[in-house]
Design a protein around this motif. Structure first.
Motif, short mmCIF file in Angstrom:
data_model
loop_
_atom_site.label_atom_id
_atom_site.label_comp_id
_atom_site.label_asym_id
_atom_site.label_seq_id
_atom_site.Cartn_x
_atom_site.Cartn_y
_atom_site.Cartn_z
N LEU A 1 -1.32 -8.75 10.07
CA LEU A 1 -2.44 -8.02 9.47
C LEU A 1 -3.66 -8.03 10.36
O LEU A 1 -4.42 -7.06 10.40
CB LEU A 1 -2.77 -8.61 8.10
CG LEU A 1 -1.68 -8.43 7.03
CD1 LEU A 1 -2.09 -9.11 5.73
CD2 LEU A 1 -1.40 -6.95 6.78
N ALA A 2 -3.86 -9.11 11.11
CA ALA A 2 -4.98 -9.16 12.05
C ALA A 2 -4.79 -8.13 13.16
O ALA A 2 -5.75 -7.50 13.63
CB ALA A 2 -5.11 -10.56 12.63
N ARG A 3 -3.54 -7.93 13.57
CA ARG A 3 -3.24 -7.00 14.66
C ARG A 3 -3.25 -5.55 14.19
O ARG A 3 -3.77 -4.66 14.88
CB ARG A 3 -1.88 -7.35 15.26
CG ARG A 3 -1.36 -6.37 16.30
CD ARG A 3 -0.21 -6.97 17.10
NE ARG A 3 0.79 -7.57 16.23
CZ ARG A 3 1.80 -6.90 15.68
NH1 ARG A 3 1.92 -5.59 15.89
NH2 ARG A 3 2.69 -7.52 14.93
N LEU A 4 -2.68 -5.31 12.99
CA LEU A 4 -2.54 -3.93 12.52
C LEU A 4 -3.71 -3.45 11.66
O LEU A 4 -3.89 -2.25 11.49
CB LEU A 4 -1.23 -3.80 11.72
CG LEU A 4 0.07 -4.10 12.48
CD1 LEU A 4 1.26 -3.95 11.54
CD2 LEU A 4 0.22 -3.19 13.69
N GLY A 5 -4.44 -4.39 11.09
CA GLY A 5 -5.52 -4.00 10.20
C GLY A 5 -5.06 -3.92 8.75
O GLY A 5 -5.67 -4.48 7.86
N ALA B 1 -1.09 -3.17 6.37
CA ALA B 1 0.35 -2.88 6.43
C ALA B 1 0.95 -3.02 5.05
O ALA B 1 0.46 -3.76 4.19
CB ALA B 1 1.05 -3.84 7.40
N GLY B 2 2.05 -2.26 4.81
CA GLY B 2 2.77 -2.34 3.56
C GLY B 2 3.85 -3.41 3.61
O GLY B 2 4.13 -3.98 4.67
N ALA C 1 9.16 -10.92 1.97
CA ALA C 1 7.82 -10.53 2.39
C ALA C 1 6.88 -10.42 1.19
O ALA C 1 5.72 -10.83 1.25
CB ALA C 1 7.87 -9.21 3.16
N PHE C 2 7.40 -9.88 0.10
CA PHE C 2 6.58 -9.72 -1.11
C PHE C 2 6.15 -11.08 -1.66
O PHE C 2 5.01 -11.25 -2.09
CB PHE C 2 7.37 -8.93 -2.16
CG PHE C 2 6.56 -8.57 -3.36
CD1 PHE C 2 5.65 -7.52 -3.33
CD2 PHE C 2 6.69 -9.28 -4.55
CE1 PHE C 2 4.89 -7.18 -4.44
CE2 PHE C 2 5.94 -8.96 -5.66
CZ PHE C 2 5.03 -7.91 -5.61
N LYS D 1 -1.16 -1.00 0.42
CA LYS D 1 -1.34 -1.63 1.72
C LYS D 1 -2.05 -2.98 1.57
O LYS D 1 -2.92 -3.16 0.71
CB LYS D 1 -2.18 -0.73 2.64
CG LYS D 1 -1.51 0.59 2.98
CD LYS D 1 -0.41 0.41 4.01
CE LYS D 1 0.12 1.75 4.49
NZ LYS D 1 1.16 1.60 5.54
N TYR D 2 -1.68 -3.92 2.42
CA TYR D 2 -2.31 -5.24 2.42
C TYR D 2 -3.22 -5.37 3.63
O TYR D 2 -3.00 -4.76 4.68
CB TYR D 2 -1.24 -6.34 2.47
CG TYR D 2 -0.48 -6.50 1.17
CD1 TYR D 2 -0.88 -7.41 0.21
CD2 TYR D 2 0.66 -5.73 0.92
CE1 TYR D 2 -0.18 -7.56 -0.99
CE2 TYR D 2 1.37 -5.87 -0.26
CZ TYR D 2 0.94 -6.79 -1.21
OH TYR D 2 1.63 -6.93 -2.38
#
Length: 265
Positions: free
Chosen positions: A32-36, A38-39, A54-55, A75-76
């Protein structure tokens, strides 16, 4: 009752699974730090796990405030909890970096052990230490968590907490370490009021017999107390009659470190 080979194998698998879960949770934060944002599907693909795994990971992290979710898009993203942890780490790193030279100077001036402490939950933790000429055999306090009510630094940190939080810590059970330890809320409140008024706090054989200390508050750019700096040493050298003079050194050093931390006062 002894563990069987099967029991030990099960314990090992359980420990291994726990470590794997922690590793995956950290990986989620890094993704999330890299992508900003994500689902679940995207995160599962990145991790190489099933969507249900993952959930579950995201659910735990969300409960802890480390990730958030945009409900309309699913999105998270990194949550405010990450900022809280990062902010706490930054404060410690900054005060350690800026405090190193002034901590050494305080130790040189007094000849005793100088320490910088910050609040860590319900205790004070020492993040910087320097030893003066007379303190070559001093105990290593670096990284040690100490009781707030029984230490000079702890009293400083307590004295400048918000009323509700301070009262919660003051009214809980106060462990006795020596015959001199404060164990009543009324006496502790009185000492905290005095510490706030005069700008420093003492500790006289309250944590350990034969150990005295004095500390003063370090303020950040907004004026809030972010730490305490002081000196400690054996009571035969740091007698109560000497503490007012040492308090002057501690206050002067705390003011210098506060300026380094952006406090204009």
């Amino acid at each position: 009752m002894t563990n069987t080979t099967e029991d030990r194998a099960e314990d090992k698998r359980g420990a291994s699974g726990a470590v794997q879960s922690v590793d995956r949770a950290v990986s989620v934060l890094e993704i999330l730090a890299r992508l900003g944002e994500a689902g679940v599907t995207e995160i599962a693909d990145e991790l190489g796990v099933h969507k249900s795994t993952a959930f579950r990971l995201l659910g735990v992290l969300e409960n802890r405030g480390l990730v958030g979710q945009e409900r309309d898009r699913g999105k998270y993203y990194l949550g405010a909890g990450v900022l809280r942890l990062a902010g706490a780490a930054a404060i410690r790193l900054d005060i350690s970096q800026e405090g190193a030279p002034v901590c050494r100077a305080l130790a040189d001036e007094t000849g005793e052990t100088a320490n910088i402490a910050v609040l860590d939950g319900d205790a004070a933790v020492n993040i910087m230490q320097a030893r003066g000429a007379a303190a070559v055999t001093a105990f290593n306090w670096l990284g040690r968590r100490t009781a707030l009510h029984a230490t000079a630094s702890g009293k400083v940190l307590l004295a400048h907490l918000s009323g509700e939080r301070r009262e919660r810590l003051v009214t809980r059970k106060l462990p006795r370490f020596t015959e001199h330890t404060i164990t009543t809320a009324a006496e502790l409140r009185q000492q905290l009021e005095t510490a706030a008024e005069r700008g420093f706090a003492y500790s006289c054989e309250e944590l350990e017999i034969g150990l005295n200390a004095v500390a003063a508050p370090v303020r950040g750019h907004d004026g809030a107390v972010m730490g305490a700096i002081g000196v400690s040493g054996p009571a035969y050298r740091m007698a109560q009659s000497r503490l007012p003079d040492l308090a002057e050194y501690a206050v002067k050093t705390a003011e210098e470190l506060s300026r380094r931390m952006g406090f204009p006062g």
